[in-house]
Design a protein around this motif. Structure first.
Motif, short mmCIF file in Angstrom:
data_model
loop_
_atom_site.label_atom_id
_atom_site.label_comp_id
_atom_site.label_asym_id
_atom_site.label_seq_id
_atom_site.Cartn_x
_atom_site.Cartn_y
_atom_site.Cartn_z
N PHE A 1 15.23 -5.09 92.22
CA PHE A 1 15.73 -5.56 93.26
C PHE A 1 17.17 -5.59 93.38
N LYS A 2 17.62 -5.53 92.52
CA LYS A 2 18.91 -5.65 92.11
C LYS A 2 19.43 -4.44 91.84
N MET A 3 19.02 -3.63 91.45
CA MET A 3 18.80 -2.01 91.10
C MET A 3 19.06 -1.37 92.84
N GLU A 4 18.40 -1.68 93.51
CA GLU A 4 18.03 -1.60 94.80
C GLU A 4 19.22 -2.01 95.88
N ALA A 5 19.92 -3.00 95.56
CA ALA A 5 20.69 -3.75 96.85
C ALA A 5 22.01 -3.26 96.02
N ARG A 6 22.20 -2.97 94.79
CA ARG A 6 23.38 -2.42 94.69
C ARG A 6 23.80 -1.12 95.20
N ARG A 7 22.60 -0.85 94.81
CA ARG A 7 23.04 1.06 96.23
C ARG A 7 22.57 1.37 97.66
N VAL A 8 21.87 0.22 98.13
CA VAL A 8 21.61 0.38 99.29
C VAL A 8 23.34 -0.23 100.06
N ALA A 9 24.13 -1.13 98.67
CA ALA A 9 25.55 -1.55 99.12
C ALA A 9 26.46 -0.52 99.29
N ARG A 10 25.97 0.39 98.83
CA ARG A 10 26.65 1.38 98.40
C ARG A 10 26.92 2.41 99.29
N HIS A 11 25.56 2.68 99.51
CA HIS A 11 25.25 4.17 100.49
C HIS A 11 25.68 3.36 102.00
N GLU A 12 25.19 2.23 102.34
CA GLU A 12 25.87 1.12 103.46
C GLU A 12 27.30 1.63 104.22
N VAL A 13 28.54 1.60 102.53
CA VAL A 13 29.57 1.80 102.61
C VAL A 13 30.18 3.63 102.83
N ASP A 14 29.21 4.58 102.03
CA ASP A 14 29.51 5.58 101.86
C ASP A 14 28.91 6.33 103.40
N ILE A 15 27.83 5.80 104.34
CA ILE A 15 28.21 7.16 105.44
C ILE A 15 28.55 6.21 106.72
N PHE A 16 29.91 5.20 105.79
CA PHE A 16 29.92 4.23 107.58
C PHE A 16 30.96 5.21 107.89
N ASP A 17 31.51 6.39 107.26
CA ASP A 17 32.78 7.06 108.10
C ASP A 17 32.26 8.47 108.67
N GLN A 18 30.61 8.63 108.48
CA GLN A 18 30.18 9.89 108.67
C GLN A 18 30.25 9.87 110.06
N PHE A 19 29.38 9.22 110.39
CA PHE A 19 28.90 8.95 112.09
C PHE A 19 30.54 8.24 113.22
N ASP A 20 30.70 8.49 113.98
CA ASP A 20 31.02 8.21 114.93
C ASP A 20 31.41 6.74 115.59
N ALA A 21 29.94 6.36 115.94
CA ALA A 21 30.11 4.79 115.95
C ALA A 21 28.66 3.70 115.62
N LYS A 22 29.09 2.53 114.76
CA LYS A 22 27.85 2.02 114.67
C LYS A 22 27.73 0.75 115.06
N THR A 23 26.34 0.72 115.15
CA THR A 23 25.89 -1.12 115.21
C THR A 23 24.99 -1.27 114.77
N ILE A 24 24.98 -3.05 115.66
CA ILE A 24 23.91 -3.75 114.40
C ILE A 24 23.89 -4.65 115.78
N ILE A 25 22.69 -6.03 114.47
CA ILE A 25 21.83 -6.60 115.90
C ILE A 25 22.77 -7.96 116.04
N THR A 26 23.49 -8.91 114.45
CA THR A 26 23.84 -9.77 114.65
C THR A 26 25.17 -9.66 114.69
N GLU A 27 26.28 -10.55 115.03
CA GLU A 27 27.82 -10.37 114.49
C GLU A 27 27.67 -11.15 112.98
N ILE A 28 26.75 -12.40 112.28
CA ILE A 28 26.62 -12.33 111.96
C ILE A 28 26.64 -11.57 110.22
N ASP A 29 25.22 -10.94 110.66
CA ASP A 29 25.00 -9.46 109.69
C ASP A 29 26.45 -8.47 109.67
#
Length: 386
Positions: free
Chosen positions: A155-183
């Protein structure tokens, strides 16, 4: 507009949160756009399930995931530093099929649900929207904190990889959505405020049921093979229930939802029922007095809370699950608990104070009708496709 919607699961039946969100968004999108659905599946999608989506889609492309290739790609993701779940869902053969569909359809927009599907379209020179849905890296860290010692490294490895991936793909999409303000505020990207909040909603036609005899005092629902739900079910039955049982020896609990794990099945006894898949969640809500969701892990908005409130059932949940509900504190729509004692006292009061019970049920129902209608919830997404 001509839209291709890419999903990691076929959005029917509605036993998982991502399926529920996709299904109702497809319904809304189809009112204004020409929708082409591309959905991966671990099995051959039955015709009956396909027919549920036919009214909303110009064409449907279910793509079966090959099990042998899936295990190969899990290893590939591990050695390439990608999140394991990207490896689980990514396949070069599927990539070719998706490329062919895009070439054929010539869409104006690509709408991709969850970062695990981003790999298929991140480099396409077409306008794209990515639905993060939740901050999965935060969810992984929460699972890491409660995991047994032998699973913590994973879980530690996956958490780090997912966090990195969430950042890496950010600029590759014209718009991003999410369910809540807290998230959105938890997203590990400096421009997180650009992410558009698109909440979930409730199908009020489905979650309406005539009054029934109450067979169960407490109900907890969800996909019962999902780690955070398994943890909540065990916490309810092992920690909360014994205290309530002293004062209410006839108290009954129902754990209602698909795919119960061995750990959930082991909870069943004369006071606790485990249903497995049910055809109508509304029917089980109608047979229950109180909805309780003692979530200690996970992220995002809990659809189960919205459904229960729509059914006029008073809800008790954790701060973690309750806080994403917009203005829930202001409207006192749910009871939010922090400790085991908080849960016990909340349930005790609801079982013994009928006026309080009826008032909380009414406030929750009024609240969910005001904030979580699917048409209203999906409006910010509709406004992106221009």
């Amino acid at each position: 507009m001509r839209l291709i919607v890419l999903l990691s699961r076929f959005p029917y039946p509605l036993e998982k949160g991502d399926k529920l969100r996709a299904y109702h968004q497809l319904r809304q999108l189809s009112a204004e756009h020409e929708v082409y659905l591309v959905a991966l599946s671990e099995y051959a999608v039955p015709d009956a399930d396909l027919q549920q989506l036919t009214p909303y889609c110009k064409e449907i492309y279910p793509i079966k995931i090959n099990a042998a290739r899936r295990f190969f790609n899990l290893g590939r993701a591990f050695f390439c530093g990608l999140p394991i779940q990207c490896g689980y869902f990514y396949n070069k053969h599927i990539q070719k099929q998706i490329n062919q569909i895009i070439q054929k359809v010539q869409p104006d927009w690509l709408y991709c649900q969850l970062f695990r599907m981003a790999e298929y379209v991140k480099d396409k020179p077409i306008k794209k929207v990515l639905d993060y849905q939740d901050v999965f890296s935060k969810g992984m860290w929460r699972r890491y904190e409660r995991a047994p010692w032998y699973l913590k490294p994973f879980f530690k490895m996956e958490a780090r990889r997912v966090a990195r991936h969430e950042v890496d793909i950010f600029d590759q999409f014209d718009a991003k959505t999410i369910i809540t303000e807290i998230d959105r505020d938890l997203m590990p990207h400096e421009r997180r405020q650009e992410i558009v909040v698109v909440p979930n909603g409730v199908d009020f036609d489905s979650f309406s049921f005539p009054p029934q005899e109450k067979k169960y005092d407490l109900i907890f629902s969800g996909n019962m093979n999902y780690g955070p739900n398994v943890d909540a079910a065990e916490y309810l039955c092992h920690d909360i229930f014994p205290h309530l049982h002293v004062e209410f020896p006839e108290l009954r609990i129902v754990l209602c939802g698909a795919n119960p794990s061995a750990r959930v099945k082991a909870l069943e006894n004369e006071h606790i029922k485990v249903t497995g898949w049910v055809d109508s969640m509304a029917e089980w809500y109608a047979q229950s007095r109180i909805f309780i969701a003692p979530m200690r892990m996970g992220t995002g908005l809990q659809n189960k809370l919205l459904e229960a409130m729509a059914m006029q059932i008073p809800c008790v949940t954790s701060m973690l699950a309750g806080k994403p509900l917009v203005d829930a504190d202001k409207y006192k729509a749910v009871v939010m608990a922090t400790t085991t004692a908080d849960y016990v006292e909340a349930v005790r009061r609801l079982l013994t104070d009928n006026a309080y019970y009826q008032n909380l049920a009414m406030r929750g129902n009024q609240y969910v009708h005001q904030y979580y209608d699917w048409a209203t919830a999906t409006k910010p997404l509709m406004e992106l496709f221009v």
